[in-house]
Design an enzyme around this catalytic site. Structure first.
Site, PDB file in Angstrom:
ATOM      1  N   ASN A 137       0.807  -1.224   0.000  1.00 41.46           N
ATOM      2  CA  ASN A 137       0.000   0.000   0.000  1.00 41.46           C
ATOM      3  C   ASN A 137       0.840   1.275   0.000  1.00 41.46           C
ATOM      4  O   ASN A 137       0.311   2.365  -0.192  1.00 41.46           O
ATOM      5  CB  ASN A 137      -0.972   0.003   1.185  1.00 41.46           C
ATOM      6  CG  ASN A 137      -2.100  -0.998   0.994  1.00 41.46           C
ATOM      7  OD1 ASN A 137      -2.364  -1.442  -0.126  1.00 41.46           O
ATOM      8  ND2 ASN A 137      -2.763  -1.372   2.071  1.00 41.46           N
ATOM      9  N   ARG A 176      -8.471  -1.468  -7.172  1.00 40.26           N
ATOM     10  CA  ARG A 176      -8.927  -0.126  -6.822  1.00 40.26           C
ATOM     11  C   ARG A 176      -7.840   0.934  -6.954  1.00 40.26           C
ATOM     12  O   ARG A 176      -8.115   2.057  -7.325  1.00 40.26           O
ATOM     13  CB  ARG A 176      -9.358  -0.101  -5.351  1.00 40.26           C
ATOM     14  CG  ARG A 176     -10.669  -0.681  -5.029  1.00 40.26           C
ATOM     15  CD  ARG A 176     -11.087  -0.258  -3.651  1.00 40.26           C
ATOM     16  NE  ARG A 176     -11.473   1.144  -3.651  1.00 40.26           N
ATOM     17  CZ  ARG A 176     -10.732   2.123  -3.213  1.00 40.26           C
ATOM     18  NH1 ARG A 176      -9.540   1.916  -2.746  1.00 40.26           N
ATOM     19  NH2 ARG A 176     -11.183   3.355  -3.245  1.00 40.26           N
ATOM     20  N   CYS A 213     -10.865  -5.445  -4.040  1.00 43.15           N
ATOM     21  CA  CYS A 213     -11.658  -6.163  -3.027  1.00 43.15           C
ATOM     22  C   CYS A 213     -13.067  -5.586  -2.938  1.00 43.15           C
ATOM     23  O   CYS A 213     -13.252  -4.379  -2.983  1.00 43.15           O
ATOM     24  CB  CYS A 213     -11.027  -6.008  -1.636  1.00 43.15           C
ATOM     25  SG  CYS A 213      -9.487  -6.891  -1.407  1.00 43.15           S
ATOM     26  N   PRO A 272     -16.280   4.911  -1.819  1.00 43.02           N
ATOM     27  CA  PRO A 272     -16.550   5.863  -2.901  1.00 43.02           C
ATOM     28  C   PRO A 272     -15.327   6.715  -3.237  1.00 43.02           C
ATOM     29  O   PRO A 272     -14.482   6.954  -2.384  1.00 43.02           O
ATOM     30  CB  PRO A 272     -17.672   6.731  -2.337  1.00 43.02           C
ATOM     31  CG  PRO A 272     -17.507   6.651  -0.861  1.00 43.02           C
ATOM     32  CD  PRO A 272     -16.907   5.306  -0.559  1.00 43.02           C
ATOM     33  N   ILE A 273     -15.276   7.152  -4.499  1.00 44.91           N
ATOM     34  CA  ILE A 273     -14.158   8.022  -4.892  1.00 44.91           C
ATOM     35  C   ILE A 273     -14.622   9.475  -5.015  1.00 44.91           C
ATOM     36  O   ILE A 273     -13.889  10.318  -5.512  1.00 44.91           O
ATOM     37  CB  ILE A 273     -13.513   7.556  -6.221  1.00 44.91           C
ATOM     38  CG1 ILE A 273     -14.539   7.523  -7.347  1.00 44.91           C
ATOM     39  CG2 ILE A 273     -12.854   6.198  -6.057  1.00 44.91           C
ATOM     40  CD1 ILE A 273     -13.925   7.583  -8.717  1.00 44.91           C
ATOM     41  N   ASP A 274     -15.845   9.759  -4.508  1.00 45.13           N
ATOM     42  CA  ASP A 274     -16.344  11.139  -4.616  1.00 45.13           C
ATOM     43  C   ASP A 274     -15.385  12.151  -4.006  1.00 45.13           C
ATOM     44  O   ASP A 274     -15.277  13.268  -4.492  1.00 45.13           O
ATOM     45  CB  ASP A 274     -17.692  11.360  -3.898  1.00 45.13           C
ATOM     46  CG  ASP A 274     -18.476  10.124  -3.665  1.00 45.13           C
ATOM     47  OD1 ASP A 274     -18.027   9.083  -4.127  1.00 45.13           O
ATOM     48  OD2 ASP A 274     -19.528  10.216  -3.038  1.00 45.13           O
TER      49      ASP A 274
END
Length: 418
Positions: A23, A92, A116, A122-124
């Site tokens: 990550n 993602r 996953c 959300p990507i807002d």
């Protein structure tokens, strides 16, 4: 399809070397889009998500050489700004290309992400922040279509978002003027991204706090230095739980204990002792494994990515443990599989009650996501008999050389074809 066969109730012992953090590596690899020079990154884990991201960059025209855990990235050859669905759907983190591509080229199209299936994610927050920086954003046929010259602004994230913070930090690096980010994620992976960009010449203040000031270069690309990815705190936590669930003495090498404070605190509460050096952690067996109460939260709190592993460990505790999952919905998908092994777990919304001390029995179980699959391996290590863990492609997304590392610790674990 491959699966893992695991023989339970064996003691573990010895040393395991912790890999670079997946990550952290993902945004760091993406940050090469901001570079004028060839970028060399060391200690990159050889896992499926990294290979997917490298394929995506190559698809955009980058030249990438990845071998022996080192990646050499040249993005001067980028000739494409469309991140296509067939690659993005696998992971993602592909959405991380949105900010840097837009900042560098003034336009890009990025497919809505996969990865996953944990909650909505959300990507807002990414999109709202980019709009605040002057981007024109539309969603067309499953793609985020973005254009515009980015200008600095003050941006408050409504919720703490790790990938959102990383995306906007990279976008702000090439934007015009000062960007002030409030309620920024403080995870070690975000901190390393900031430090690498600072070393590349970006003026950035407040690293490690929830408030950043970034003075953009107005389109001028950055001169990166060679660097190494930080150790994977979630992989480290998983192996600590493996030692704990088998009540064994094991040592983790190439690890940063300061990134694991919340995890170590819970292990100590459960009766385990640790010996810590600058780059190693030794776990000592507990006289009695005690129950624990855990509430997940953003760093430096207890990581949601360690929740499933501690649920497996709580099955061995002498008493009732409580886990309160505050960050994601649908993050108890491993529970139904643990029940097949004889676990006593009750769910009430985002709270799990685990009654420990009951014998676990081997079973055929199925992984649903990356961290849930590691919890099933831990339970199998403690169960009586031989278990089979199916759908282990989830594990390959985030754990490097998993069965080899477990074998080195003395686990009886074999990868087989169905």
């Amino acid at each position: 399809m491959t699966y893992l066969e695991i023989e339970g109730t064996n003691h573990l012992s010895g040393n395991v070397t912790i890999s670079g953090a997946k990550n952290a590596a993902l945004p760091l690899i993406v940050s090469s889009i901001l570079a004028k020079n060839e970028v060399k990154i060391n200690n990159v884990p050889n896992v499926a998500d990294i290979k997917t991201l490298i394929s995506l960059l190559e698809n955009l025209g980058a030249k990438v050489n990845f071998q022996n855990n080192s990646a050499l990235l040249n993005t001067n050859t980028l000739n494409q700004t469309i991140a296509k669905y067939d690659i993005v759907r696998k992971m993602r983190a592909s959405i991380l290309t949105l900010g840097p591509l837009l900042a560098r080229f003034g336009h890009c199209e990025v497919s809505l992400p996969g990865g996953c299936a944990i909650g909505q994610r959300p990507i807002d927050l990414h999109l709202l922040a980019l709009e605040k920086m002057g981007a024109n954003i539309q969603i067309k046929q499953g793609y985020v279509v973005a254009s515009g010259n980015l200008k600095g602004n003050e941006i408050l994230f409504d919720k703490i978002t790790v990938t959102g913070s990383e995306n906007i930090i990279m976008a702000a690096a090439l934007a015009k003027g000062k960007t002030k980010l409030l309620n920024v994620a403080k995870e070690p992976e975000v901190v390393q991204l900031c430090e690498v960009l600072k070393d590349a010449g970006l003026e950035i203040k407040g690293i490690g706090t929830d408030e950043l000031e970034i003075y953009g270069s107005d389109g001028e690309l950055l001169e990166f230095k060679e660097f190494s990815v930080i150790p994977d705190r979630i992989e480290a936590g998983t192996y600590l739980c493996a030692g704990a669930i088998t009540n064994s003495k094991i040592t983790l090498d190439k690890v940063n204990a300061t990134h694991l404070s919340a995890v170590l605190a819970k292990l100590h509460q459960m009766g385990f002792e640790t010996l810590i050096t600058e780059d190693s952690i030794t776990l000592l067996p507990a006289k009695e494994i005690k129950p624990v109460e855990i509430m997940t939260s953003e760093y430096p709190g207890f990581p949601t990515d360690m929740q499933a592993q501690f649920m497996a460990l709580a099955l061995k505790a002498n008493g009732t443990s409580i886990i309160d999952e505050r960050l994601f919905e649908n993050r108890f998908m491993h529970v139904s599989e643990l029940l097949r092994m004889g676990a006593d777990i009750k769910l009430n919304g985002h709270i799990a009650t685990i009654v420990g001390g009951k014998e676990l029995n081997a079973a055929d179980v199925m992984a649903t996501d990356l961290r849930a699959s590691s919890a099933l391996i831990l339970a199998a290590l403690a169960a009586k008999g031989t278990s089979k863990v199916h759908r282990i492609y989830h594990l390959d997304r985030g754990y490097e050389n998993l069965e080899e590392k477990f074998k080195d610790l003395g686990a009886k674990i074999t990868r087989l074809e169905e």
